[in-house]
Design a protein around this motif. Structure first.
Motif, PDB file in Angstrom:
ATOM      1  N   ALA A  51       0.855  -1.189   0.000  1.00  0.00           N
ATOM      2  CA  ALA A  51       0.000   0.000   0.000  1.00  0.00           C
ATOM      3  C   ALA A  51       0.885   1.230   0.000  1.00  0.00           C
ATOM      4  N   ALA A  52       0.510   2.216  -0.817  1.00  0.00           N
ATOM      5  CA  ALA A  52       1.264   3.463  -0.888  1.00  0.00           C
ATOM      6  C   ALA A  52       0.303   4.616  -0.655  1.00  0.00           C
ATOM      7  N   ARG A  53       0.676   5.562   0.230  1.00  0.00           N
ATOM      8  CA  ARG A  53      -0.138   6.719   0.540  1.00  0.00           C
ATOM      9  C   ARG A  53       0.499   7.950  -0.085  1.00  0.00           C
ATOM     10  N   TRP A  54      -0.336   8.771  -0.683  1.00  0.00           N
ATOM     11  CA  TRP A  54       0.156   9.928  -1.413  1.00  0.00           C
ATOM     12  C   TRP A  54       0.245  11.147  -0.503  1.00  0.00           C
ATOM     13  N   TRP A  55       1.351  11.862  -0.663  1.00  0.00           N
ATOM     14  CA  TRP A  55       1.623  13.059   0.138  1.00  0.00           C
ATOM     15  C   TRP A  55       1.914  14.219  -0.803  1.00  0.00           C
ATOM     16  N   GLU A  56       1.453  15.409  -0.381  1.00  0.00           N
ATOM     17  CA  GLU A  56       1.790  16.640  -1.086  1.00  0.00           C
ATOM     18  C   GLU A  56       3.127  17.116  -0.539  1.00  0.00           C
ATOM     19  N   VAL A  57       4.114  17.234  -1.422  1.00  0.00           N
ATOM     20  CA  VAL A  57       5.502  17.443  -0.987  1.00  0.00           C
ATOM     21  C   VAL A  57       5.702  18.809  -0.350  1.00  0.00           C
ATOM     22  N   THR A  58       5.183  19.843  -0.957  1.00  0.00           N
ATOM     23  CA  THR A  58       5.445  21.196  -0.455  1.00  0.00           C
ATOM     24  C   THR A  58       4.912  21.386   0.962  1.00  0.00           C
ATOM     25  N   GLY A  59       3.654  20.980   1.186  1.00  0.00           N
ATOM     26  CA  GLY A  59       3.068  21.173   2.502  1.00  0.00           C
ATOM     27  C   GLY A  59       3.252  20.001   3.433  1.00  0.00           C
ATOM     28  N   ARG A  60       3.890  18.909   2.997  1.00  0.00           N
ATOM     29  CA  ARG A  60       4.070  17.718   3.819  1.00  0.00           C
ATOM     30  C   ARG A  60       2.739  17.224   4.363  1.00  0.00           C
ATOM     31  N   THR A  61       1.715  17.238   3.515  1.00  0.00           N
ATOM     32  CA  THR A  61       0.390  16.808   3.966  1.00  0.00           C
ATOM     33  C   THR A  61      -0.037  15.584   3.177  1.00  0.00           C
ATOM     34  N   ARG A  62      -0.716  14.687   3.904  1.00  0.00           N
ATOM     35  CA  ARG A  62      -1.220  13.486   3.252  1.00  0.00           C
ATOM     36  C   ARG A  62      -2.501  13.814   2.494  1.00  0.00           C
ATOM     37  N   LEU A  63      -2.598  13.306   1.292  1.00  0.00           N
ATOM     38  CA  LEU A  63      -3.807  13.491   0.506  1.00  0.00           C
ATOM     39  C   LEU A  63      -4.857  12.490   0.969  1.00  0.00           C
ATOM     40  N   ARG A  64      -6.053  13.015   1.275  1.00  0.00           N
ATOM     41  CA  ARG A  64      -7.128  12.164   1.754  1.00  0.00           C
ATOM     42  C   ARG A  64      -8.396  12.429   0.959  1.00  0.00           C
ATOM     43  N   ALA A  65      -9.237  11.442   0.956  1.00  0.00           N
ATOM     44  CA  ALA A  65     -10.555  11.618   0.368  1.00  0.00           C
ATOM     45  C   ALA A  65     -11.421  12.467   1.292  1.00  0.00           C
ATOM     46  N   GLY A  66     -12.595  12.845   0.810  1.00  0.00           N
ATOM     47  CA  GLY A  66     -13.487  13.641   1.641  1.00  0.00           C
ATOM     48  C   GLY A  66     -13.899  12.925   2.909  1.00  0.00           C
ATOM     49  N   SER A  67     -13.828  11.592   2.907  1.00  0.00           N
ATOM     50  CA  SER A  67     -14.166  10.807   4.088  1.00  0.00           C
ATOM     51  C   SER A  67     -13.023  10.708   5.069  1.00  0.00           C
ATOM     52  N   GLY A  68     -11.866  11.213   4.691  1.00  0.00           N
ATOM     53  CA  GLY A  68     -10.680  11.109   5.544  1.00  0.00           C
ATOM     54  C   GLY A  68      -9.829   9.901   5.260  1.00  0.00           C
ATOM     55  N   ALA A  69     -10.265   9.005   4.382  1.00  0.00           N
ATOM     56  CA  ALA A  69      -9.479   7.812   4.050  1.00  0.00           C
ATOM     57  C   ALA A  69      -8.281   8.194   3.193  1.00  0.00           C
ATOM     58  N   PRO A  70      -7.140   7.579   3.419  1.00  0.00           N
ATOM     59  CA  PRO A  70      -5.972   7.864   2.575  1.00  0.00           C
ATOM     60  C   PRO A  70      -6.201   7.372   1.148  1.00  0.00           C
ATOM     61  N   LEU A  71      -5.597   8.079   0.212  1.00  0.00           N
ATOM     62  CA  LEU A  71      -5.778   7.763  -1.207  1.00  0.00           C
ATOM     63  C   LEU A  71      -4.751   6.726  -1.667  1.00  0.00           C
ATOM     64  N   ASP A  72      -5.240   5.802  -2.501  1.00  0.00           N
ATOM     65  CA  ASP A  72      -4.348   4.792  -3.090  1.00  0.00           C
ATOM     66  C   ASP A  72      -3.880   5.182  -4.485  1.00  0.00           C
ATOM     67  N   ALA A  73      -4.584   6.107  -5.127  1.00  0.00           N
ATOM     68  CA  ALA A  73      -4.184   6.578  -6.455  1.00  0.00           C
ATOM     69  C   ALA A  73      -4.699   7.998  -6.636  1.00  0.00           C
ATOM     70  N   VAL A  74      -3.908   8.834  -7.328  1.00  0.00           N
ATOM     71  CA  VAL A  74      -4.264  10.230  -7.588  1.00  0.00           C
ATOM     72  C   VAL A  74      -3.934  10.503  -9.049  1.00  0.00           C
ATOM     73  N   ASN A  75      -4.823  11.240  -9.736  1.00  0.00           N
ATOM     74  CA  ASN A  75      -4.536  11.533 -11.143  1.00  0.00           C
ATOM     75  C   ASN A  75      -3.543  12.685 -11.261  1.00  0.00           C
ATOM     76  N   ALA A  76      -3.174  13.021 -12.503  1.00  0.00           N
ATOM     77  CA  ALA A  76      -2.057  13.944 -12.723  1.00  0.00           C
ATOM     78  C   ALA A  76      -2.328  15.349 -12.191  1.00  0.00           C
ATOM     79  N   ASP A  77      -3.549  15.862 -12.329  1.00  0.00           N
ATOM     80  CA  ASP A  77      -3.827  17.228 -11.877  1.00  0.00           C
ATOM     81  C   ASP A  77      -4.427  17.276 -10.473  1.00  0.00           C
ATOM     82  N   ARG A  78      -4.427  16.141  -9.770  1.00  0.00           N
ATOM     83  CA  ARG A  78      -4.902  16.034  -8.389  1.00  0.00           C
ATOM     84  C   ARG A  78      -6.369  16.425  -8.249  1.00  0.00           C
ATOM     85  N   SER A  79      -7.106  16.191  -9.295  1.00  0.00           N
ATOM     86  CA  SER A  79      -8.547  16.465  -9.220  1.00  0.00           C
ATOM     87  C   SER A  79      -9.339  15.239  -8.809  1.00  0.00           C
ATOM     88  N   LEU A  80      -8.822  14.048  -9.038  1.00  0.00           N
ATOM     89  CA  LEU A  80      -9.509  12.807  -8.708  1.00  0.00           C
ATOM     90  C   LEU A  80      -8.596  11.903  -7.897  1.00  0.00           C
TER      91      LEU A  80
END
Length: 555
Positions: free
Chosen positions: A341-370
Motif C-alpha cells: 500500500a502506498a499513501r500519497w503526500w503533497e511534498v510542499t506542505g508535507r500533507t497526506r492526501l485524503r478523500a473527503g471521508s478522511g481515508a488515505p488515497l491509493d491513487a491520484v490523477n495527474a492534476d490532483r482532481s480525482l
C-alpha cells in the motif's frame, strides 16, 4: 688509264671506249661504257685465231666465276682457315664454328656456293660444327623444358600455398567469429553495447557462418541496449532512478552518490543522510531526493546536499515491500505503508492526501482532481473529486478486495485496474468519470499489477510475467518473462531514453520490440516501458537497428 691513241677506235660494238687500261702481247684492254652507262673492261686481242679466242673465253669464264662468288669468297676463306686450325689443334669442340658464324657458313655452303668445291676437311669441319650445334640445341630445349616444368611446379606450389593460406585465414576468421559470437552471447545482459559490437565484428569476419548471423540477429532482438553498474554497489545499497532514467541515486552507509547513467559518470556526492535508509525516490527533475528510514521520510536538496525541511510520513521496516516514488510533476510523493500500500503526500506542505471521508488515497490523477480509495474499508472502491471533497458516483467500480492494482492514466481521464474475480482476472481501462470501457481483456494468472499510458496497458505478476496490450484493439504487443517482479512499472510514451536501477547497483536499458524500451531492475527498483517518441515513426540515436512505426511496431 691513259687516253686513247689515234689508232684506237672510239667504239667497239655497243660500248664507247674511254681510254686504255693496259696493253700486252695478247692485246689491248680498254675502259668502256655501255649504252646504259655501265662501266666495263673491253679486251681486243692482237691475233684473231681459234687458240686466242679459247683463251679469251676461259679468262671471261674465270672472271665470271670470281664475280659470281665475290660475296662467298670471304666466307670460304674463313671456313678454310677455321678448318685447318681445328684440324691442326686436335679437332677440339671449342674450335668449331658456332652461333651466327656457323649459320652464315652453312647457308653459304648449302645455297650460295656456286663453282667452289669444298675439301674433305672443310666438309668434316662443317659436319662436326653442325652436329655440335644440334646437340647444344637439344640440350637447351631439354633445359628449357625442365625449367618450364619446374616453373609450373613452383607456380602450382605457390597456388596451393595461397589456397591453403586462404583456407587457413578463413578457418581462423571463422574460429574468431565463433569466439566473438559466444563472447557476445555472454555479454547481452552485462555489457549489451559491447555485445552488439562483437556481434557485428563476428558477422564481418564470417558473414556466412550461422553463429555470426545468429549473433547479429540476437543483437537486433536483444532487449537490453545499455548497462551501467554502480562501482560501489553492495547488498545494502538503496537506489532511486528518475522517470527519464538519466539520473541514479545510490544510498549506502549514510552517503549519497548521484550518477549520470547515460554518461556512466558520477555527478555529485554528499553524506549525512543516516545509515538506516530503506527507500529512496528522485524527483523528475533530479533536484530532490526523498529518503525513508525507520522513522520518517525526509527530502534532500541534491544540489546543496542539505535536507529540505523536516521529516514527515511514517518509517518502514527493513524488508517492507513497496516502492516510494514521485508523480510526474514532482509535487506528489507515494510513500509505502503496510503490505503493498502506498499513501500519497503533497511534498510542499508535507500533507497526506485524503478523500473527503478522511481515508488515505491509493491513487491520484495527474492534476490532483480525482483520487481513488481501494485499500481502506469495505464495499466498492471509491472515486473522489478532491477539489470539491465529495465522492463521485461510480457503480462500475469493483469491490475493494477485488482490486489487485489500480492506476490513473497519464492524462488523468482514464483509470486502469486489475480486477480479480472468482473465475477470472481481467484488465480494464475505463474513461472518467463515466466509467465507459476503453479496453477489457483477460489478464490470466500473470496479471496482478498494472501500468498504463495513453495508448498501452501493461500488467504483470509477482513472478515477473509481463504482458503489454495496445488499448485501441487489445492486441498483445509484447509478452516477456522478466528476471524479477518489477515494482513499480511505468509506461512513458514521451521520453526516448529507457533505463532502470537494479538492487545490485546495475542500471539497464532494454528494448521491448514493436512498442517500448523495458527497464528491468533487480532487487529494489522497477521497470519502465518507454515508447520512443510520439508520431508516426520513432528513431533513437542509440538504436542501431533501423526505424519502426510507433503504432504497429513494424518497419
Amino acid at each position: 688509264m691513259v687516253p686513247l691513241a689515234p689508232s684506237d677506235p672510239q667504239r667497239l660494238g655497243r660500248y664507247w671506249l674511254a681510254g686504255r687500261l693496259g696493253a700486252g702481247g695478247q692485246g689491248v684492254v680498254y675502259e668502256a661504257y655501255g649504252e646504259g652507262g655501265e662501266r666495263v673492261a673491253v679486251k681486243v686481242p692482237r691475233v684473231d685465231d681459234p687458240a686466242s679466242r679459247s683463251r679469251l673465253a676461259a679468262e671471261a669464264a674465270a672472271a665470271q666465276r670470281v664475280a659470281d662468288n665475290r660475296e662467298g669468297l670471304p666466307v670460304h676463306r674463313r671456313l678454310t682457315e677455321a678448318a685447318r686450325f681445328w684440324d691442326g689443334h686436335g679437332r677440339k669442340p671449342g674450335d668449331l664454328l658456332h652461333g651466327s658464324n656457323l649459320d652464315r657458313t652453312l647457308r653459304w655452303a648449302a645455297t650460295e656456293r656456286r663453282d667452289i668445291t669444298l675439301l674433305e676437311l672443310e666438309r668434316e669441319f662443317l659436319d662436326a660444327a653442325a652436329g655440335q650445334s644440334r646437340r647444344q640445341s637439344r640440350r637447351r630445349g631439354l633445359l628449357a623444358a625442365t625449367l618450364a616444368v619446374l616453373l609450373v611446379a613452383a607456380l602450382g606450389g605457390l597456388g596451393l600455398a595461397e589456397y591453403r593460406r586462404g583456407v587457413s585465414d578463413r578457418q581462423r576468421d571463422e574460429a574468431t567469429a565463433r569466439s566473438l559470437a559466444l563472447r557476445a552471447a555472454g555479454l547481452r545482459e552485462s555489457d549489451p553495447g559491447l555485445a552488439m559490437l562483437l556481434s557485428v565484428a563476428a558477422w564481418r569476419l564470417a558473414p556466412a557462418r550461422p553463429e555470426s548471423r545468429g549473433a547479429l540477429y540476437e543483437s537486433l532482438s536483444q532487449l537490453m541496449i545499455d548497462s551501467f553498474t554502480d562501482p560501489h554497489a553492495s547488498p545494502g545499497t538503496v537506489y532511486a532512478l528518475t522517470h527519464d532514467g538519466r539520473a541514479l541515486a545510490a544510498v549506502l552507509g549514510g552517503q549519497v552518490r548521484l550518477w549520470d547513467v547515460r554518461e556512466h559518470r558520477q555527478t555529485r556526492a554528499f553524506s549525512g543522510v543516516g545509515t538506516t535508509i530503506r527507500k529512496a525516490a528522485l524527483s523528475p527533475d533530479g533536484r530532490t531526493l526523498a529518503l525513508q528510514d525507520d522513522r520518517n521520510v525526509r527530502l534532500w536538496d541534491v544540489t546543496t546536499g542539505r535536507p529540505a525541511g523536516g521529516g514527515f510520513a511514517a518509517g518502514v521496516g527493513e524488508f517492507q515491500p513497496g516502492e516510494m516514488t514521485f508523480d510526474r510533476t514532482g509535487r506528489l510523493l507515494a510513500v509505502p505503508e503496510g503490505d503493498y500500500a502506498a499513501r500519497w503526500w503533497e511534498v510542499t506542505g508535507r500533507t497526506r492526501l485524503r478523500a473527503g471521508s478522511g481515508a488515505p488515497l491509493d491513487a491520484v490523477n495527474a492534476d490532483r482532481s480525482l483520487g481513488l480509495v481501494s485499500s481502506t474499508g469495505g464495499g466498492r472502491a471509491e472515486l473522489w473529486d478532491l477539489r470539491k471533497g465529495r465522492r463521485v458516483p461510480a457503480p462500475w467500480l469493483p469491490l475493494k478486495h477485488r482490486l489487485d492494482d489500480v492506476e490513473f492514466g497519464e492524462d488523468g481521464r482514464t483509470l486502469a485496474s486489475v480486477v480479480n474475480r472468482p473465475s477470472e482476472r481481467k484488465v480494464q481501462v475505463r474513461r472518467l468519470p463515466s466509467g465507459d470501457l476503453v479496453t477489457d481483456y483477460l489478464a490470466g494468472v500473470a496479471g496482478r499489477r498494472i501500468a498504463s499510458s495513453a495508448r498501452f496497458t501493461a500488467h504483470w505478476s509477482l513472478l515477473g510475467e509481463l504482458a503489454v496490450h495496445r488499448s485501441s484493439d487489445r492486441h498483445i504487443v509484447m509478452e516477456r518473462r522478466l528476471p524479477e517482479a518489477p515494482d513499480p512499472l511505468r509506461i512513458d510514451e514521451a521520453d526516448r531514453v529507457p533505463g532502470a536501477a537494479r538492487g545490485d547497483g546495475k542500471r539497464e536499458d532494454r528494448h521491448a520490440r514493436h512498442l517500448t524500451d523495458v527497464r528491468q531492475p533487480r532487487g529494489r527498483g522497477g521497470v519502465v516501458l518507454r515508447r520512443r517518441a510520439p508520431g508516426a515513426g520513432w528513431a533513437d540515436p542509440r538504436d542501431r537497428h533501423g526505424r519502426r512505426d510507433a503504432a504497429v511496431g513494424r518497419p
